[in-house]
Design a protein around this motif. Structure first.
Motif, PDB file in Angstrom:
ATOM      1  N   THR A  26      53.648  70.376 -23.759  1.00 32.39           N
ATOM      2  CA  THR A  26      52.582  69.409 -24.041  1.00 32.39           C
ATOM      3  C   THR A  26      51.236  70.099 -24.290  1.00 32.39           C
ATOM      4  OG1 THR A  26      52.330  69.076 -21.648  1.00 32.39           O
ATOM      5  CG2 THR A  26      53.652  67.470 -22.851  1.00 32.39           C
ATOM      6  N   ASP A  45      51.350  71.249 -27.852  1.00 30.54           N
ATOM      7  CA  ASP A  45      51.319  70.144 -28.820  1.00 30.54           C
ATOM      8  C   ASP A  45      50.197  69.138 -28.559  1.00 30.54           C
ATOM      9  OD1 ASP A  45      53.873  71.373 -29.327  1.00 30.54           O
ATOM     10  OD2 ASP A  45      54.299  69.608 -30.532  1.00 30.54           O
ATOM     11  N   ILE A  98      49.606  67.051 -26.092  1.00 31.25           N
ATOM     12  CA  ILE A  98      50.077  65.731 -25.649  1.00 31.25           C
ATOM     13  C   ILE A  98      49.555  65.519 -24.225  1.00 31.25           C
ATOM     14  CG2 ILE A  98      52.118  64.352 -25.056  1.00 31.25           C
ATOM     15  CD1 ILE A  98      53.627  66.087 -27.189  1.00 31.25           C
ATOM     16  N   ALA A 129      50.112  64.606 -21.225  1.00 27.38           N
ATOM     17  CA  ALA A 129      51.172  64.190 -20.285  1.00 27.38           C
ATOM     18  C   ALA A 129      50.600  63.871 -18.900  1.00 27.38           C
ATOM     19  CB  ALA A 129      52.228  65.280 -20.173  1.00 27.38           C
TER      20      ALA A 129
END
Lengths: 84, 333
Positions: B10, B13, B15, B17
């Motif tokens: 994550t 990327d 993200i 989380a």
């Protein structure tokens, strides 16, 4: 029959894979691609009896084989307290 | 192991989380060390918070901590927690526990809250109440801890170690163990979110800091593989925070608004905010004071603390430097 993901089970689809917290062990697991596909269908409340056809179509296996794999997967998830 | 893997995926990327959601800045305690700057703000409504939860879930957030201020001052808190559980977050609640009685503890258990995290400053009523600035707070919080234990709620005790309580670390750890609570000690006191240090008067001083940090010598593991990870962090990469009025922040410790959810979607802010791009672009080479530091492998520099302590995201954090020096001495001496 509709297999339901239990209340309070934490899960999230991240980059095509489901991360699920197993409630009994409080352990984070990452489902494989097939498991994630099934979990996504269960999350969308697709009835269990319709899943083997979808699995068979996606992974080019026989519905019977898909049904066996699904039954095994669901058994494991129930044992882990994820499904009711 | 999976959390580590998830963190790596994550972070790469971008993200979010992990996220923290401040529901309010209002608080019924007046803790001397509190970093929150109380301003008159219009808190997000229940519907707005639910919308934020929808957006965070869609963005890939799994681990969500609700915090404040004191979140149980909000009348809709159980409704919001229930909604978050329904959205399949791993929900942690950070509370001072003052308002938690047996019924509330049972509700939290029934909701399947992952963990309740609360600060226990001392096992002495006088010390505890002095820290919180509220007479009787120790009795109430101990009652809440008993209720949470009885209800079967997972509890984590977090204790900032200060001049008034550092000597109690052992007894607090024993108390936590006896009750099945996890415990976390931290000798760092964050300055207020406006940079003021008037709340850090209880910070433990050099000689004592050495004693405190050395107690944990055996529990450390260090890696030279990614030194930048020691001095940079995941804020704004796989970690997001949202303020009570809907400002998206890289972290609660890094109070730089990336945008407001009352004007833009989370996704839009997360993807396009110049503030977040700047944070994500921080490289070890840009940290002139840290890049060549001999203690870098022992360091847990927090960019937010560096900003609050020294006014620069690129500078060193004095607190981190002090602790890294002690750790280095501890491991090499």
């Amino acid at each position: 029959m509709v297999c339901k993901i239990k209340k309070g089970v934490a899960a999230r689809e991240i980059k095509g894979r489901y991360y699920v917290v197993l409630p009994k062990e409080m352990k984070l697991v990452k489902l494989n691609k097939t498991g994630s596909f099934i979990f996504g269908l269960l999350s969308a409340r697709v009835p269990e009896k319709l899943i083997p056809q979808k699995l068979a179509a996606r992974y080019k296996v026989s519905p019977a084989c898909a049904g066996r794999d699904l039954a095994e997967f669901i058994r494991e998830l129930k044992k882990a307290g994820v499904l009711s | 192991m999976r959390e580590k893997e998830l963190a790596e995926i994550t972070e790469a990327d971008l993200i979010p989380a992990w996220a923290m959601l401040e529901l309010t800045h209002r608080c019924n305690f007046k803790c001397s060390h509190c970093y929150v700057v109380k301003e008159k703000i219009k808190e997000l409504s229940s519907a707005e918070v639910k919308d934020v939860l929808d957006q965070l879930a869609a963005a890939g957030c799994l681990f969500l901590a609700f915090t404040g201020g004191e979140l149980f001052l909000r009348k809709d808190v159980f409704e919001l927690l229930a909604y978050a559980v329904k959205k399949r977050f791993v929900v942690t609640v950070l509370t001072n526990a003052f308002l938690l009685d047996a019924a509330a503890a049972r509700k939290l258990k029934a909701l399947r809250i992952h963990e309740v995290s609360t600060s226990l400053y001392s096992l002495k009523a006088g010390v505890f109440d002095k820290v919180t600035g509220v007479a009787g707070s120790f009795t109430k919080v101990m009652g809440a801890l008993r209720a949470l234990k009885k209800a079967g709620v997972r509890v984590r005790i977090k204790t900032p170690l200060m001049t008034v309580n550092y000597a109690e670390e052992k007894s607090l750890a024993a108390f936590a163990k006896k009750n099945g609570f996890s415990v976390l000690f931290d000798p760092v006191l964050s300055p207020k979110n406006d940079g003021s240090v008037k709340n850090t008067g209880q910070k433990i001083k050099a000689g004592v800091l050495e004693e405190v940090v050395q107690r944990h010598c055996g529990g450390w593991s260090f890696s030279d593989k990614y030194p930048e990870r020691n001095v940079l962090c995941s804020a704004g990469k796989n970690f997001a925070a949202v303020s009570p009025s809907g400002e998206v922040l890289p972290c609660l410790q890094l109070p730089l608004s990336a945008g407001t959810l009352r004007e833009k979607s989370f996704n839009e802010i997360w993807k396009n905010s110049p503030v977040l791009k700047k944070i994500r672009g921080l490289k070890l080479s840009a940290l002139k004071e840290c890049a060549g530091c001999k203690n870098i492998r022992y360091c847990n520099r927090c960019p937010g603390l560096a900003l609050l302590e020294n006014g620069s995201l690129y500078g060193k954090s004095v607190s981190a430097c002090e602790i890294a020096a002690v750790r280095s001495g501890c491991c090499n001496g």
